[in-house]
Design a protein around this motif. Structure first.
Motif, PDB file in Angstrom:
ATOM      1  N   UNK A 113       0.835  -1.207   0.000  1.00  0.00           N
ATOM      2  CA  UNK A 113       0.000   0.000   0.000  1.00  0.00           C
ATOM      3  C   UNK A 113       0.874   1.264   0.000  1.00  0.00           C
ATOM      4  N   UNK A 114       1.987   1.237   0.723  1.00  0.00           N
ATOM      5  CA  UNK A 114       2.849   2.424   0.813  1.00  0.00           C
ATOM      6  C   UNK A 114       3.364   2.850  -0.580  1.00  0.00           C
ATOM      7  N   UNK A 115       3.898   1.880  -1.347  1.00  0.00           N
ATOM      8  CA  UNK A 115       4.297   2.115  -2.745  1.00  0.00           C
ATOM      9  C   UNK A 115       5.287   3.265  -2.920  1.00  0.00           C
ATOM     10  N   UNK A 116       6.509   3.060  -2.464  1.00  0.00           N
ATOM     11  CA  UNK A 116       7.530   4.090  -2.618  1.00  0.00           C
ATOM     12  C   UNK A 116       8.838   3.527  -3.143  1.00  0.00           C
ATOM     13  N   UNK A 117       9.847   4.387  -3.134  1.00  0.00           N
ATOM     14  CA  UNK A 117      11.186   3.957  -3.548  1.00  0.00           C
ATOM     15  C   UNK A 117      12.171   4.239  -2.413  1.00  0.00           C
ATOM     16  N   UNK A 118      13.255   3.495  -2.436  1.00  0.00           N
ATOM     17  CA  UNK A 118      14.376   3.790  -1.559  1.00  0.00           C
ATOM     18  C   UNK A 118      15.556   4.151  -2.436  1.00  0.00           C
ATOM     19  N   UNK A 119      16.398   5.043  -1.949  1.00  0.00           N
ATOM     20  CA  UNK A 119      17.596   5.448  -2.690  1.00  0.00           C
ATOM     21  C   UNK A 119      18.785   5.237  -1.756  1.00  0.00           C
ATOM     22  N   UNK A 120      19.795   4.552  -2.258  1.00  0.00           N
ATOM     23  CA  UNK A 120      20.947   4.222  -1.416  1.00  0.00           C
ATOM     24  C   UNK A 120      22.218   4.489  -2.203  1.00  0.00           C
ATOM     25  N   UNK A 121      23.274   4.876  -1.507  1.00  0.00           N
ATOM     26  CA  UNK A 121      24.499   5.310  -2.176  1.00  0.00           C
ATOM     27  C   UNK A 121      25.695   4.540  -1.606  1.00  0.00           C
ATOM     28  N   UNK A 122      26.667   4.235  -2.489  1.00  0.00           N
ATOM     29  CA  UNK A 122      27.884   3.545  -2.038  1.00  0.00           C
ATOM     30  C   UNK A 122      29.093   4.095  -2.765  1.00  0.00           C
ATOM     31  N   UNK A 123      30.249   3.907  -2.143  1.00  0.00           N
ATOM     32  CA  UNK A 123      31.516   4.336  -2.742  1.00  0.00           C
ATOM     33  C   UNK A 123      32.054   3.271  -3.696  1.00  0.00           C
ATOM     34  N   UNK A 124      31.696   2.013  -3.422  1.00  0.00           N
ATOM     35  CA  UNK A 124      32.216   0.905  -4.217  1.00  0.00           C
ATOM     36  C   UNK A 124      31.054   0.068  -4.748  1.00  0.00           C
ATOM     37  N   UNK A 125      31.260  -0.629  -5.862  1.00  0.00           N
ATOM     38  CA  UNK A 125      30.131  -1.380  -6.428  1.00  0.00           C
ATOM     39  C   UNK A 125      29.574  -2.442  -5.479  1.00  0.00           C
ATOM     40  N   UNK A 126      30.432  -3.037  -4.680  1.00  0.00           N
ATOM     41  CA  UNK A 126      29.961  -4.107  -3.774  1.00  0.00           C
ATOM     42  C   UNK A 126      29.207  -3.534  -2.584  1.00  0.00           C
ATOM     43  N   UNK A 127      29.236  -2.231  -2.424  1.00  0.00           N
ATOM     44  CA  UNK A 127      28.631  -1.608  -1.254  1.00  0.00           C
ATOM     45  C   UNK A 127      29.667  -1.474  -0.151  1.00  0.00           C
ATOM     46  N   UNK A 128      29.274  -1.220   1.084  1.00  0.00           N
ATOM     47  CA  UNK A 128      27.887  -1.154   1.524  1.00  0.00           C
ATOM     48  C   UNK A 128      27.149   0.091   1.026  1.00  0.00           C
ATOM     49  N   UNK A 129      25.901  -0.117   0.610  1.00  0.00           N
ATOM     50  CA  UNK A 129      25.030   0.997   0.237  1.00  0.00           C
ATOM     51  C   UNK A 129      24.323   1.498   1.492  1.00  0.00           C
ATOM     52  N   UNK A 130      24.210   2.804   1.603  1.00  0.00           N
ATOM     53  CA  UNK A 130      23.538   3.419   2.750  1.00  0.00           C
ATOM     54  C   UNK A 130      22.258   4.081   2.242  1.00  0.00           C
ATOM     55  N   UNK A 131      21.129   3.698   2.855  1.00  0.00           N
ATOM     56  CA  UNK A 131      19.838   4.270   2.443  1.00  0.00           C
ATOM     57  C   UNK A 131      19.817   5.754   2.799  1.00  0.00           C
ATOM     58  N   UNK A 132      19.636   6.613   1.778  1.00  0.00           N
ATOM     59  CA  UNK A 132      19.639   8.049   2.057  1.00  0.00           C
ATOM     60  C   UNK A 132      18.222   8.599   2.112  1.00  0.00           C
ATOM     61  N   UNK A 133      17.270   7.864   1.534  1.00  0.00           N
ATOM     62  CA  UNK A 133      15.938   8.429   1.414  1.00  0.00           C
ATOM     63  C   UNK A 133      14.919   7.345   1.053  1.00  0.00           C
ATOM     64  N   UNK A 134      13.726   7.442   1.582  1.00  0.00           N
ATOM     65  CA  UNK A 134      12.602   6.591   1.166  1.00  0.00           C
ATOM     66  C   UNK A 134      11.446   7.533   0.921  1.00  0.00           C
ATOM     67  N   UNK A 135      10.865   7.484  -0.268  1.00  0.00           N
ATOM     68  CA  UNK A 135       9.853   8.482  -0.607  1.00  0.00           C
ATOM     69  C   UNK A 135       8.958   7.999  -1.737  1.00  0.00           C
ATOM     70  N   UNK A 136       7.948   8.805  -2.054  1.00  0.00           N
ATOM     71  CA  UNK A 136       7.155   8.573  -3.251  1.00  0.00           C
ATOM     72  C   UNK A 136       7.641   9.579  -4.297  1.00  0.00           C
ATOM     73  N   UNK A 137       8.230   9.097  -5.384  1.00  0.00           N
ATOM     74  CA  UNK A 137       8.845  10.016  -6.353  1.00  0.00           C
ATOM     75  C   UNK A 137       7.805  10.940  -6.983  1.00  0.00           C
TER      76      UNK A 137
END
Ligand code: GAL
Length: 305
Positions: A113-137
């Motif tokens: 029901x929430x239906x959103x996206x998460x955006x995550x960023x990393x310095x390296x392809x393997x990660x770790x990715x850090x979630x920077x935002x969860x929202x409805x675009x």
């Protein structure tokens, strides 16, 4: 590797990278996808969120597990990455300007029901990715989604919206960590999901599935000479056994390797999601801008050129 079946990594473990994508960086390919490596929650068609796996390979056949690029957040019941939520269809792009890897994924509650996206960023392809935002675009609901990076480096989020009735193509900001506010709604009321895009000879192509949950249905391709133009649904691109049910699979992503385009499919097993299989199939184009995806029994990696 037999198309349609579960594949193994180089350690002999099942590859857990569903609803995924393949990114080439340097000499390596990175495969990101949903880690569904646990039993379904009893009586349901869901697996608690574990995270997004990352595998690397040079030949697209021998895959090394690099661990969870993005992990579920077990300790915080309010986190959008809590195991009780839904985290699907992760897609990763490399941003040349910032030198960072940016992941977008579908985040939802267990009832979608929430239906959103998460955006995550990393310095390296393997990660770790850090979630920077969860929202409805663009303040719109967003379920199945993909990312597409154009030849000029501009990237787009393509997501189902209005309860999957329509697809939006939304331009991303220069650093890929947000939408920039510009979007178009395409294939309105056509009820398509599982989008996968590519660009070939001056034309943009998009394969989508119908909306039948985990059950296979007929894929359709659409095309448009402009990414944010008027997309037209054309036909089913699949040829071969079970072509009306996308070879019992569903589109996940189109990537380029060896000068050709390849379509990744998921073969969902809804009551045993961890054993859902994969396929990688060749995508062909003719001079009339028709797109064909042909079934092949095996995926043998890059053809020798
Ligand atoms: C499908 C979708 C999958 C998953 C599933 C849940 O339509 O493509 O990614 O969300 O529904 O039922």
């Amino acid at each position: 590797m037999k198309n349609g079946e579960m594949w193994k990594d180089i350690d002999g473990n099942d590859i857990q990278a569903h609803g995924g994508c393949i990114l080439k960086h340097g000499e390596s390919y990175y495969w990101y996808g949903e880690n569904k490596g646990a039993d379904n929650c009893p009586g349901t068609t869901r697996v608690d969120v574990i995270g997004v796996s990352c595998y690397s390979s040079r030949d697209l056949v021998n895959w090394k597990y690099e661990g969870l690029a993005l992990s579920a957040d077990k300790d915080d019941p309010q986190s959008p990455l809590h195991p009780s939520m839904v985290a699907e269809r992760p897609k990763v792009l490399y941003n040349e300007k910032t030198g960072k890897f940016v992941m977008w994924l579908h985040l939802d509650d267990s009832r979608y029901v929430y239906a959103g996206v998460g955006i995550a960023v990393a310095e390296r392809p393997e990660g770790p990715f850090r979630l920077t935002c969860a929202k409805q675009p663009n303040r719109q609901d967003s379920r199945d989604m993909t990312l597409f990076k154009d030849t000029d480096g501009t990237a787009y989020l393509i997501h189902s919206k209005d309860w999957n009735k329509t697809l939006n193509i939304a331009k991303l900001s220069g650093d890929y960590t947000d939408v920039d506010g510009m979007y178009v709604s395409v294939m309105q009321d056509q009820e398509r999901e599982a989008p996968a895009l590519c660009f070939h000879n001056g034309m943009y192509y998009m394969i989508t599935s119908g909306c039948t949950g985990w059950s296979p249905n007929g894929a359709l391709f659409a095309r448009c000479p402009h990414i944010m133009g008027k997309w037209k649904l054309i036909d089913n691109p699949c040829e071969g056994r079970n072509y009306r049910r996308t070879f019992e699979g569903q589109s996940a992503y189109i990537f380029e390797a060896g000068g050709r385009k390849w379509l990744m499919l998921d073969h969902w097993k809804r009551f045993d999601l961890k054993n859902s299989g994969y396929s990688i199939l060749p995508v062909e184009f003719d001079s009339d801008h028709n797109m064909t995806v042909r079934w092949t029994d095996e995926w043998n990696g890059l053809p020798l050129i």
